[in-house]
Design an enzyme around this catalytic site. Structure first.
Site, mmCIF file in Angstrom:
data_model
loop_
_atom_site.group_PDB
_atom_site.id
_atom_site.type_symbol
_atom_site.label_atom_id
_atom_site.label_comp_id
_atom_site.label_asym_id
_atom_site.label_seq_id
_atom_site.Cartn_x
_atom_site.Cartn_y
_atom_site.Cartn_z
ATOM 1 N N HIS A 81 37.002 9.588 -5.559
ATOM 2 C CA HIS A 81 35.979 10.398 -6.245
ATOM 3 C C HIS A 81 36.079 10.220 -7.756
ATOM 4 O O HIS A 81 35.088 9.935 -8.429
ATOM 5 C CB HIS A 81 36.175 11.864 -5.856
ATOM 6 C CG HIS A 81 35.328 12.832 -6.621
ATOM 7 N ND1 HIS A 81 34.458 13.703 -6.018
ATOM 8 C CD2 HIS A 81 35.228 13.109 -7.952
ATOM 9 C CE1 HIS A 81 33.850 14.442 -6.924
ATOM 10 N NE2 HIS A 81 34.321 14.094 -8.112
ATOM 11 N N GLU A 82 37.274 10.384 -8.293
ATOM 12 C CA GLU A 82 37.432 10.317 -9.741
ATOM 13 C C GLU A 82 37.201 8.903 -10.270
ATOM 14 O O GLU A 82 36.621 8.713 -11.349
ATOM 15 C CB GLU A 82 38.817 10.821 -10.147
ATOM 16 C CG GLU A 82 39.121 12.260 -9.744
ATOM 17 C CD GLU A 82 38.138 13.273 -10.296
ATOM 18 O OE1 GLU A 82 37.385 12.943 -11.248
ATOM 19 O OE2 GLU A 82 38.099 14.399 -9.779
ATOM 20 N N HIS A 111 33.623 8.130 -11.027
ATOM 21 C CA HIS A 111 33.141 8.559 -12.346
ATOM 22 C C HIS A 111 33.425 7.499 -13.405
ATOM 23 O O HIS A 111 32.597 7.243 -14.276
ATOM 24 C CB HIS A 111 33.813 9.869 -12.750
ATOM 25 C CG HIS A 111 33.362 11.056 -11.975
ATOM 26 N ND1 HIS A 111 32.046 11.286 -11.663
ATOM 27 C CD2 HIS A 111 34.055 12.111 -11.459
ATOM 28 C CE1 HIS A 111 31.947 12.420 -10.986
ATOM 29 N NE2 HIS A 111 33.151 12.935 -10.856
#
Length: 211
Positions: free
Chosen positions: A157-158, A161
């Site tokens: 997820h990170e 980004h």
């Protein structure tokens, strides 16, 4: 929030830098245990991303892609595959990539009332940093439950980004399933649970109604 329903928000910072600069991907502010867990999670996230990107390229994820992203058009499938390939490459270059990893939350507040963060990412759309909160290390390293957040899925997820997946964020397995296509394609949590579902649910033979 309870640990089975944690949020992973993004803090977007503005950093001016030339594209010729590279930031070594190192783990900072970590004790030995934290460093081992974080490195293992990032490595596992990269391996998962690579497998799913290859499956997209081979047209083996049509039904699942439709479930998470509400489309199977070539522009969207290619976009998701490219993001996952960038994550796979980044995760394989620990020590020489563009993302740094911190085992401390630095300037953010990890808890506010019932709101609990496991981590966040900052990026200038070229370089990035992934930072964790204490709750990250309370997650299971890997879970065979497709709907459960674990360290591997959190790390993916990170990393999304840091590779440009930036939009209004929706969190949690059941919530991302209800997103429209354009929102899902900008939602890091959608990429994370789509990837986990492809690797875990399909492998375990979960029926289509599970999604």
């Amino acid at each position: 929030m309870h640990l089975n329903s944690l949020l992973l928000p993004l803090t977007l910072t503005s950093i001016t830098t030339g594209r010729t600069l590279k930031q070594r991907a190192v783990f900072i502010e970590c004790d030995n245990s934290e460093s081992q867990m974080a490195q293992a999670a990032v490595t596992s996230a990269g391996e998962m991303a690579a497998k799913v990107a290859a499956s997209i390229r081979a047209n083996n994820v049509t039904s699942l892609f439709q479930t998470f992203f509400k489309t199977t058009d070539s522009i969207s499938t290619n976009h998701v595959a490219e993001i996952l390939e960038e994550i796979a490459q980044e995760a394989s270059q620990q020590g020489s990539g563009l993302v740094t990893y911190s085992c401390q939350p630095d300037s953010i507040t990890c808890r506010s009332g019932s709101f609990t963060q496991t981590g966040y990412a900052s990026t200038d759309r070229y370089r990035g940093q992934v930072s964790t909160c204490p709750a990250y290390f309370q997650l299971p390293q890997v879970s065979d439950d497709c709907s459960v957040l674990d360290q591997r899925t959190s790390s993916l997820h990170e990393l999304c980004h840091t590779k440009g997946v930036l939009g209004y964020e929706v969190y949690g397995y059941s919530n991302v399933l209800g997103l429209y296509s354009q929102t899902a394609l900008k939602n890091a949590e959608s990429y994370a649970f789509f990837s986990k579902s492809q690797v875990i649910c399909v492998k375990l033979g979960k029926p289509s109604w599970y999604w």
